[in-house]
Design a protein around this motif. Structure first.
Motif, PDB file in Angstrom:
ATOM      1  N   PRO A 216     -17.091 -40.687 -48.569  1.00  0.00           N
ATOM      2  CA  PRO A 216     -17.199 -41.473 -47.332  1.00  0.00           C
ATOM      3  C   PRO A 216     -15.860 -41.894 -46.750  1.00  0.00           C
ATOM      4  CG  PRO A 216     -17.975 -42.727 -49.242  1.00  0.00           C
ATOM      5  CD  PRO A 216     -17.808 -41.319 -49.692  1.00  0.00           C
ATOM      6  N   THR A 217     -14.897 -42.229 -47.590  1.00  0.00           N
ATOM      7  CA  THR A 217     -13.588 -42.642 -47.076  1.00  0.00           C
ATOM      8  C   THR A 217     -12.891 -41.481 -46.377  1.00  0.00           C
ATOM      9  OG1 THR A 217     -13.358 -44.301 -48.829  1.00  0.00           O
ATOM     10  CG2 THR A 217     -11.353 -43.622 -47.679  1.00  0.00           C
ATOM     11  N   ALA A 218     -12.948 -40.302 -46.983  1.00  0.00           N
ATOM     12  CA  ALA A 218     -12.329 -39.126 -46.369  1.00  0.00           C
ATOM     13  C   ALA A 218     -13.054 -38.756 -45.080  1.00  0.00           C
ATOM     14  CB  ALA A 218     -12.368 -37.954 -47.347  1.00  0.00           C
ATOM     15  N   ARG A 219     -14.373 -38.882 -45.069  1.00  0.00           N
ATOM     16  CA  ARG A 219     -15.143 -38.533 -43.873  1.00  0.00           C
ATOM     17  C   ARG A 219     -14.783 -39.462 -42.708  1.00  0.00           C
ATOM     18  NH1 ARG A 219     -19.910 -39.143 -45.954  1.00  0.00           N
ATOM     19  NH2 ARG A 219     -20.194 -41.253 -45.137  1.00  0.00           N
ATOM     20  N   ARG A 220     -14.690 -40.760 -42.988  1.00  0.00           N
ATOM     21  CA  ARG A 220     -14.334 -41.719 -41.932  1.00  0.00           C
ATOM     22  C   ARG A 220     -12.908 -41.487 -41.437  1.00  0.00           C
ATOM     23  NH1 ARG A 220     -17.426 -45.280 -45.337  1.00  0.00           N
ATOM     24  NH2 ARG A 220     -15.509 -45.941 -46.406  1.00  0.00           N
ATOM     25  N   ALA A 221     -11.994 -41.194 -42.366  1.00  0.00           N
ATOM     26  CA  ALA A 221     -10.599 -40.947 -41.979  1.00  0.00           C
ATOM     27  C   ALA A 221     -10.489 -39.698 -41.120  1.00  0.00           C
ATOM     28  CB  ALA A 221      -9.730 -40.822 -43.226  1.00  0.00           C
ATOM     29  N   ALA A 222     -11.239 -38.663 -41.476  1.00  0.00           N
ATOM     30  CA  ALA A 222     -11.204 -37.425 -40.695  1.00  0.00           C
ATOM     31  C   ALA A 222     -11.710 -37.666 -39.281  1.00  0.00           C
ATOM     32  CB  ALA A 222     -12.049 -36.356 -41.388  1.00  0.00           C
ATOM     33  N   LYS A 223     -12.799 -38.416 -39.167  1.00  0.00           N
ATOM     34  CA  LYS A 223     -13.353 -38.686 -37.838  1.00  0.00           C
ATOM     35  C   LYS A 223     -12.363 -39.471 -36.981  1.00  0.00           C
ATOM     36  CE  LYS A 223     -17.096 -40.978 -35.354  1.00  0.00           C
ATOM     37  NZ  LYS A 223     -18.510 -41.419 -35.362  1.00  0.00           N
ATOM     38  N   ALA A 224     -11.759 -40.501 -37.564  1.00  0.00           N
ATOM     39  CA  ALA A 224     -10.796 -41.314 -36.812  1.00  0.00           C
ATOM     40  C   ALA A 224      -9.607 -40.481 -36.357  1.00  0.00           C
ATOM     41  CB  ALA A 224     -10.323 -42.486 -37.674  1.00  0.00           C
ATOM     42  N   PHE A 225      -9.221 -39.512 -37.165  1.00  0.00           N
ATOM     43  CA  PHE A 225      -8.057 -38.675 -36.848  1.00  0.00           C
ATOM     44  C   PHE A 225      -8.363 -37.677 -35.739  1.00  0.00           C
ATOM     45  CE2 PHE A 225      -5.636 -34.725 -37.862  1.00  0.00           C
ATOM     46  CZ  PHE A 225      -4.398 -35.180 -37.448  1.00  0.00           C
ATOM     47  N   ILE A 226      -9.529 -37.041 -35.787  1.00  0.00           N
ATOM     48  CA  ILE A 226      -9.825 -35.955 -34.839  1.00  0.00           C
ATOM     49  C   ILE A 226     -10.520 -36.431 -33.574  1.00  0.00           C
ATOM     50  CG2 ILE A 226      -9.986 -34.262 -36.690  1.00  0.00           C
ATOM     51  CD1 ILE A 226     -13.016 -34.378 -36.482  1.00  0.00           C
ATOM     52  N   LYS A 227     -10.900 -37.716 -33.529  1.00  0.00           N
ATOM     53  CA  LYS A 227     -11.671 -38.199 -32.380  1.00  0.00           C
ATOM     54  C   LYS A 227     -11.143 -39.550 -31.897  1.00  0.00           C
ATOM     55  CE  LYS A 227     -16.504 -38.872 -30.993  1.00  0.00           C
ATOM     56  NZ  LYS A 227     -17.763 -39.517 -31.424  1.00  0.00           N
ATOM     57  N   PRO A 228      -9.928 -39.574 -31.357  1.00  0.00           N
ATOM     58  CA  PRO A 228      -9.376 -40.847 -30.868  1.00  0.00           C
ATOM     59  C   PRO A 228     -10.079 -41.304 -29.594  1.00  0.00           C
ATOM     60  CG  PRO A 228      -7.942 -39.040 -30.269  1.00  0.00           C
ATOM     61  CD  PRO A 228      -9.002 -38.455 -31.156  1.00  0.00           C
ATOM     62  N   LEU A 229     -10.123 -42.603 -29.396  1.00  0.00           N
ATOM     63  CA  LEU A 229     -10.723 -43.156 -28.180  1.00  0.00           C
ATOM     64  C   LEU A 229      -9.705 -43.090 -27.042  1.00  0.00           C
ATOM     65  CD1 LEU A 229     -13.410 -44.605 -27.367  1.00  0.00           C
ATOM     66  CD2 LEU A 229     -12.155 -46.750 -27.597  1.00  0.00           C
ATOM     67  N   PRO A 230     -10.037 -42.430 -25.920  1.00  0.00           N
ATOM     68  CA  PRO A 230      -9.095 -42.324 -24.790  1.00  0.00           C
ATOM     69  C   PRO A 230      -9.046 -43.615 -23.969  1.00  0.00           C
ATOM     70  CG  PRO A 230     -11.133 -41.171 -24.277  1.00  0.00           C
ATOM     71  CD  PRO A 230     -11.284 -41.662 -25.686  1.00  0.00           C
ATOM     72  N   VAL A 231      -8.428 -44.631 -24.517  1.00  0.00           N
ATOM     73  CA  VAL A 231      -8.505 -45.994 -23.980  1.00  0.00           C
ATOM     74  C   VAL A 231      -8.010 -46.087 -22.541  1.00  0.00           C
ATOM     75  CG1 VAL A 231      -7.698 -48.362 -24.283  1.00  0.00           C
ATOM     76  CG2 VAL A 231      -8.302 -46.997 -26.284  1.00  0.00           C
ATOM     77  N   ALA A 232      -6.835 -45.546 -22.260  1.00  0.00           N
ATOM     78  CA  ALA A 232      -6.246 -45.680 -20.921  1.00  0.00           C
ATOM     79  C   ALA A 232      -7.113 -44.979 -19.866  1.00  0.00           C
ATOM     80  CB  ALA A 232      -4.837 -45.116 -20.904  1.00  0.00           C
ATOM     81  N   GLU A 233      -7.606 -43.781 -20.176  1.00  0.00           N
ATOM     82  CA  GLU A 233      -8.445 -43.059 -19.224  1.00  0.00           C
ATOM     83  C   GLU A 233      -9.775 -43.780 -18.983  1.00  0.00           C
ATOM     84  OE1 GLU A 233      -8.481 -38.568 -18.746  1.00  0.00           O
ATOM     85  OE2 GLU A 233      -8.044 -38.822 -20.886  1.00  0.00           O
ATOM     86  N   LEU A 234     -10.327 -44.350 -20.028  1.00  0.00           N
ATOM     87  CA  LEU A 234     -11.592 -45.086 -19.879  1.00  0.00           C
ATOM     88  C   LEU A 234     -11.401 -46.313 -18.987  1.00  0.00           C
ATOM     89  CD1 LEU A 234     -12.874 -44.846 -23.559  1.00  0.00           C
ATOM     90  CD2 LEU A 234     -13.959 -43.804 -21.562  1.00  0.00           C
ATOM     91  N   ALA A 235     -10.276 -46.995 -19.136  1.00  0.00           N
ATOM     92  CA  ALA A 235     -10.005 -48.166 -18.298  1.00  0.00           C
ATOM     93  C   ALA A 235      -9.853 -47.758 -16.833  1.00  0.00           C
ATOM     94  CB  ALA A 235      -8.742 -48.871 -18.789  1.00  0.00           C
ATOM     95  N   ARG A 236      -9.166 -46.657 -16.586  1.00  0.00           N
ATOM     96  CA  ARG A 236      -8.995 -46.175 -15.215  1.00  0.00           C
ATOM     97  C   ARG A 236     -10.331 -45.759 -14.618  1.00  0.00           C
ATOM     98  NH1 ARG A 236      -7.979 -46.555 -10.304  1.00  0.00           N
ATOM     99  NH2 ARG A 236      -7.457 -44.641  -9.170  1.00  0.00           N
ATOM    100  N   GLU A 237     -11.168 -45.133 -15.436  1.00  0.00           N
ATOM    101  CA  GLU A 237     -12.483 -44.736 -14.948  1.00  0.00           C
ATOM    102  C   GLU A 237     -13.309 -45.950 -14.523  1.00  0.00           C
ATOM    103  OE1 GLU A 237     -15.575 -41.882 -17.028  1.00  0.00           O
ATOM    104  OE2 GLU A 237     -16.120 -43.980 -17.364  1.00  0.00           O
ATOM    105  N   ARG A 238     -13.288 -47.007 -15.315  1.00  0.00           N
ATOM    106  CA  ARG A 238     -14.041 -48.212 -14.955  1.00  0.00           C
ATOM    107  C   ARG A 238     -13.584 -48.758 -13.612  1.00  0.00           C
ATOM    108  NH1 ARG A 238     -13.051 -49.525 -20.404  1.00  0.00           N
ATOM    109  NH2 ARG A 238     -11.562 -51.174 -19.846  1.00  0.00           N
ATOM    110  N   ASP A 239     -12.272 -48.827 -13.427  1.00  0.00           N
ATOM    111  CA  ASP A 239     -11.731 -49.347 -12.164  1.00  0.00           C
ATOM    112  C   ASP A 239     -12.164 -48.478 -10.983  1.00  0.00           C
ATOM    113  OD1 ASP A 239     -10.471 -51.366 -13.561  1.00  0.00           O
ATOM    114  OD2 ASP A 239      -8.508 -50.374 -13.585  1.00  0.00           O
ATOM    115  N   LEU A 240     -12.059 -47.166 -11.147  1.00  0.00           N
ATOM    116  CA  LEU A 240     -12.394 -46.258 -10.055  1.00  0.00           C
ATOM    117  C   LEU A 240     -13.883 -46.301  -9.739  1.00  0.00           C
ATOM    118  CD1 LEU A 240     -11.329 -44.198  -8.062  1.00  0.00           C
ATOM    119  CD2 LEU A 240     -11.540 -42.433  -9.833  1.00  0.00           C
ATOM    120  N   PHE A 241     -14.712 -46.385 -10.775  1.00  0.00           N
ATOM    121  CA  PHE A 241     -16.153 -46.464 -10.553  1.00  0.00           C
ATOM    122  C   PHE A 241     -16.509 -47.707  -9.744  1.00  0.00           C
ATOM    123  CE2 PHE A 241     -20.350 -48.075 -11.584  1.00  0.00           C
ATOM    124  CZ  PHE A 241     -21.148 -46.959 -11.427  1.00  0.00           C
TER     125      PHE A 241
END
Length: 268
Positions: A216-241
């Motif tokens: 489970p620790t390796a699985r969670r670490a792998a997910k966090a590594f390969i699937k980062p949250l695109p924070v800046a783009e999500l914030a811009r999308e909210r503003d534009l919407f």
């Protein structure tokens, strides 16, 4: 049609747990539209997830599909009942709440598997994109019809999609409003498996069993590594919407949708 769609449970969202695998069944007629009710149910589910579970499967029990998108009727009537001077605050509260839910689903430490059949449009597509892997039955159709309403996808769809596929597909989906089927989705890497009608949930369960074998620790670490949250783009999308959604063009388009006599006015 996903397994069990012919004899679906009572309307709502149903969470179960078996052998470390949560199954989240969406069953809110007519087609799992995302509004205040769905958001409250998803918030409840997030609070109830077992921290010792290793996988979450999200699927729909409704014949029409996975999810038709946002509850546009609720949005329209809510804006109509609110003075225009308060629309920005109302829209911001609505979109921020949705993003909190979508981001939480996206970043779950569990492996998340979406099973898609039929309609997967707009906000429903965005919900599916929070999943780590997607399995699509041959009936699945993916679409971003938001430009028809004078807005952009606002639930995090474009930043999440940009994380997974090329810009050519994104521009086609967004600027044409056309849908793509399971075969095309598989070819471009949007989904990991295409299966026959009724085989989506069994395939997801098989995949979940495989995922559960890993540390489970390796699985969670792998997910966090390969699937980062695109924070800046999500914030811009909210503003534009929020900016686009305050214009008269969107209210007029929503009114046409609400007044439509078509059985499924969300279809292209």
């Amino acid at each position: 049609m996903s397994q069990g769609a012919s004899d679906s449970p009572a309307a709502g969202i149903h969470l179960s747990l078996h052998d470390g695998v949560h199954e989240l069944a969406l069953a809110v007629p007519p087609c799992n539209e995302i509004g205040s009710r769905m958001l409250a149910e998803l918030e409840r589910v997030l609070a109830e997830l077992d921290p010792n579970a290793h996988t979450l499967i999200i699927h729909s029990t409704l014949r029409g599909g996975f999810c038709a998108g946002a509850d546009l009727r609720e949005l329209y009537h809510g804006l109509q009942a609110t003075p225009p001077s308060e629309h920005a605050v109302q829209l911001r509260g609505f979109i921020d709440r949705i993003h909190r839910v979508m981001d939480a689903l996206d970043m779950l430490p569990l492996t998340t598997i979406g099973v898609v059949h039929g309609v997967c449009f707009g906000g429903g597509f965005e919900l599916a994109l929070t999943c780590d892997m997607l399995i699509a039955e041959k009936s699945a159709r993916f679409c971003f019809p938001e430009l028809r309403l004078g807005i952009i996808p606002g639930f995090g769809g474009i930043p999440r999609l940009r994380r997974d596929v090329g810009n050519g597909l994104i521009r086609d989906l967004l600027l044409s409003g056309r849908s793509v089927g399971a075969k095309k989705a598989l070819a471009v890497g949007l989904i990991s498996q295409m299966v026959a009608s009724g085989e989506g949930l069994p395939a997801a369960r098989s995949l979940a069993a495989q995922s559960g074998k890993f540390d489970p620790t390796a699985r969670r670490a792998a997910k966090a590594f390969i699937k980062p949250l695109p924070v800046a783009e999500l914030a811009r999308e909210r503003d534009l919407f929020v900016e686009l959604a305050q214009r008269p063009a969107m209210l007029a388009a929503l009114r046409r949708f609400v007044e439509s006599s078509e059985l499924r006015p969300y279809l292209p």
